[in-house]
Design an enzyme around this catalytic site. Structure first.
Site, PDB file in Angstrom:
ATOM      1  N   GLY A 106      -1.076  -3.123  16.698  1.00 58.33           N
ATOM      2  CA  GLY A 106      -0.945  -4.534  17.084  1.00 58.33           C
ATOM      3  C   GLY A 106       0.519  -4.941  17.154  1.00 58.33           C
TER       4      GLY A 106
ATOM      5  N   GLN B 265      -1.079   0.169  13.080  1.00 54.08           N
ATOM      6  CA  GLN B 265      -2.402   0.140  13.712  1.00 54.08           C
ATOM      7  C   GLN B 265      -2.342  -0.253  15.196  1.00 54.08           C
ATOM      8  OE1 GLN B 265      -5.644  -1.650  11.376  1.00 54.08           O
ATOM      9  NE2 GLN B 265      -4.191  -1.864   9.702  1.00 54.08           N
TER      10      GLN B 265
ATOM     11  N   ILE C 226     -23.822  -8.881  -4.501  1.00 51.92           N
ATOM     12  CA  ILE C 226     -24.630 -10.046  -4.855  1.00 51.92           C
ATOM     13  C   ILE C 226     -23.750 -11.027  -5.638  1.00 51.92           C
ATOM     14  CG2 ILE C 226     -26.812  -8.767  -4.892  1.00 51.92           C
ATOM     15  CD1 ILE C 226     -26.556  -8.946  -8.051  1.00 51.92           C
TER      16      ILE C 226
ATOM     17  N   GLY D  84       1.995  -3.843   6.137  1.00 50.20           N
ATOM     18  CA  GLY D  84       2.191  -2.816   5.127  1.00 50.20           C
ATOM     19  C   GLY D  84       3.171  -1.760   5.584  1.00 50.20           C
TER      20      GLY D  84
ATOM     21  N   ASP E 181       0.834  -1.211   0.000  1.00 50.97           N
ATOM     22  CA  ASP E 181       0.000   0.000   0.000  1.00 50.97           C
ATOM     23  C   ASP E 181       0.866   1.257   0.000  1.00 50.97           C
ATOM     24  OD1 ASP E 181      -2.057  -1.834   0.381  1.00 50.97           O
ATOM     25  OD2 ASP E 181      -2.266  -1.395   2.525  1.00 50.97           O
TER      26      ASP E 181
ATOM     27  N   LYS F   4     -12.141  -7.280  -0.642  1.00 51.66           N
ATOM     28  CA  LYS F   4     -13.239  -7.335   0.338  1.00 51.66           C
ATOM     29  C   LYS F   4     -14.578  -7.417  -0.399  1.00 51.66           C
ATOM     30  CE  LYS F   4     -10.596  -4.972   3.893  1.00 51.66           C
ATOM     31  NZ  LYS F   4      -9.534  -4.372   3.052  1.00 51.66           N
TER      32      LYS F   4
ATOM     33  N   GLY G 241       2.025  -2.930  13.961  1.00 50.90           N
ATOM     34  CA  GLY G 241       2.789  -1.689  13.821  1.00 50.90           C
ATOM     35  C   GLY G 241       1.901  -0.472  13.718  1.00 50.90           C
TER      36      GLY G 241
ATOM     37  N   PRO H 202       3.304  -7.989  16.595  1.00 52.12           N
ATOM     38  CA  PRO H 202       3.409  -9.261  15.890  1.00 52.12           C
ATOM     39  C   PRO H 202       3.542 -10.440  16.858  1.00 52.12           C
ATOM     40  CG  PRO H 202       5.402  -7.930  15.578  1.00 52.12           C
ATOM     41  CD  PRO H 202       4.406  -7.064  16.252  1.00 52.12           C
TER      42      PRO H 202
ATOM     43  N   GLY I 162      -2.622  -5.312  10.910  1.00 47.38           N
ATOM     44  CA  GLY I 162      -2.791  -4.410  12.056  1.00 47.38           C
ATOM     45  C   GLY I 162      -1.553  -4.326  12.923  1.00 47.38           C
TER      46      GLY I 162
HETATM   47  O1  NUP Z   1      -9.130  -6.014   9.230  1.00 47.38           O
HETATM   48  C1  NUP Z   1      -8.400  -5.643   8.328  1.00 47.38           C
HETATM   49  N1  NUP Z   1      -7.435  -4.706   8.577  1.00 47.38           N
HETATM   50  C2  NUP Z   1      -6.567  -4.250   7.620  1.00 47.38           C
HETATM   51  O2  NUP Z   1      -5.714  -3.415   7.947  1.00 47.38           O
HETATM   52  C3  NUP Z   1      -8.481  -6.163   7.031  1.00 47.38           C
HETATM   53  C4  NUP Z   1      -7.602  -5.701   6.042  1.00 47.38           C
HETATM   54  N2  NUP Z   1      -7.676  -6.250   4.827  1.00 47.38           N
HETATM   55  N3  NUP Z   1      -6.660  -4.741   6.336  1.00 47.38           N
HETATM   56  C5  NUP Z   1      -5.736  -4.271   5.271  1.00 47.38           C
HETATM   57  O3  NUP Z   1      -4.408  -4.682   5.617  1.00 47.38           O
HETATM   58  C6  NUP Z   1      -5.650  -2.758   5.077  1.00 47.38           C
HETATM   59  O4  NUP Z   1      -6.608  -2.305   4.142  1.00 47.38           O
HETATM   60  C7  NUP Z   1      -4.241  -2.582   4.561  1.00 47.38           C
HETATM   61  O5  NUP Z   1      -4.195  -2.879   3.165  1.00 47.38           O
HETATM   62  C8  NUP Z   1      -3.458  -3.660   5.292  1.00 47.38           C
HETATM   63  C9  NUP Z   1      -2.763  -3.222   6.570  1.00 47.38           C
HETATM   64  O6  NUP Z   1      -1.783  -2.264   6.306  1.00 47.38           O
HETATM   65  P1  NUP Z   1      -0.828  -1.646   7.461  1.00 47.38           P
HETATM   66  O7  NUP Z   1      -1.689  -1.157   8.581  1.00 47.38           O
HETATM   67  O8  NUP Z   1       0.109  -2.752   7.886  1.00 47.38           O
HETATM   68  O9  NUP Z   1      -0.099  -0.544   6.756  1.00 47.38           O
END
Ligand code: NUP
Length: 257
Positions: free
Chosen positions: A218, A216, A92, A234, A23, A88, A214, A220, A212
């Site tokens: 979370g 975000q 339909i 990402g 990304d 995602k 780093g 590892p 998630g």
């Molecule tokens: O629950 C989800 N969380 C999430 O971050 C489902 C996802 N598909 N993603 C995707 O994972 C989000 O759209 C992004 O492409 C990637 C996480 O990126 P980063 O937070 O590691 O940069």
């Protein structure tokens, strides 16, 4: 061989369970070539330390799947990796089928879908399209997303339509992933308790992919300890001083478990 078996084999061979989320922030359309070059350079640098690349709208929108993105998929495959489309898928069944046909034609090995749409006239045509593709493609279902608001949908308490018992939406989704023979579920690295609940339910029959880490919030280590089999990463890699070193470090974590 199924997608699930393929990625398992690559993860073993390469000793990495890191899925790179490729990304990049928004760029003006005239800089599309630069965006493609950036993506190609990152793959070159980190491909020894990952097992797959996950592509999102960040690249499909500006580059198009049969132009820029297909070049990336070819590069990913030449490096011995798999390509996952984070579409995602959420419509339909007939529309989902068309979406999947395009992504699979571009070369994606797996596609992420949203189980909220349900099976009949929703997920079923999608799974069928994946299974009958040559080679067979994978479907990965969201079970609990990594962002805070996920609790409003995935975290709801629901009444099981069959038994009438109260359960959690994300557990019902995990159960469905098992029943549908999905190739994976996505559970946020930000919610390790939920990873573990889902892990115990799935019993390693369906692997857990956790984004998630780093950026975000979370960690590892916690996600892996709770039962995540693959980490989707990402920004933590892409924005690192040295992306290759960062990917290598993350890949090593799982081995030390
Ligand atoms: O629950 C989800 N969380 C999430 O971050 C489902 C996802 N598909 N993603 C995707 O994972 C989000 O759209 C992004 O492409 C990637 C996480 O990126 P980063 O937070 O590691 O940069």
């Amino acid at each position: 061989v199924s997608y699930k078996q393929k990625i398992e084999q690559i993860a073993k061979d390469k000793q990495s369970r890191i899925v790179l989320a490729l990304d990049f922030p928004y760029q003006r359309r005239e800089n599309r070539q630069d965006l493609l070059s950036k993506a190609q350079n990152i793959i070159d640098a980190v491909s020894p330390y990952i097992c797959a690349v996950k592509i999102n709208h960040h690249l499909t929108l500006p580059l198009g799947i049969f132009d820029g993105v297909q070049k990336i998929i070819t590069q990913v495959h030449n490096a011995g990796l798999l390509a996952i489309m984070d579409g995602k898928v959420n419509d339909i069944g007939a529309t989902n089928q068309t979406i999947a046909e395009y992504y699979f034609e571009a070369g994606f090995d797996a596609l992420i879908a949203n189980p909220f749409i349900g099976w009949t006239e929703g997920l079923k045509p999608l799974f069928e399209t994946a299974i009958k593709s040559q080679p067979q493609r994978g479907i990965i279902l969201l079970a609990y997303m990594s962002h805070k608001g996920a609790i409003e949908g995935y975290g709801q308490t629901i009444k099981d339509p069959q038994t009438g018992a109260l359960t959690k939406q994300y557990l019902a989704f995990a159960q469905k992933a098992l029943a549908f023979n999905a190739d994976g579920v996505v559970v946020g690295a930000t919610v390790p308790d939920k990873i573990n609940e889902i892990y115990r339910l799935l019993n390693e029959k369906v692997p857990i992919y956790s984004p998630g880490v780093g950026a975000q919030g979370g960690t590892p280590e916690e996600a892996l300890k709770a039962g995540s089999q693959y980490l989707i990463v990402g920004r933590e890699i892409i924005q690192a001083q040295n992306p290759a070193e960062q990917a290598f470090k993350l890949a090593k974590l799982k081995l030390e478990k």
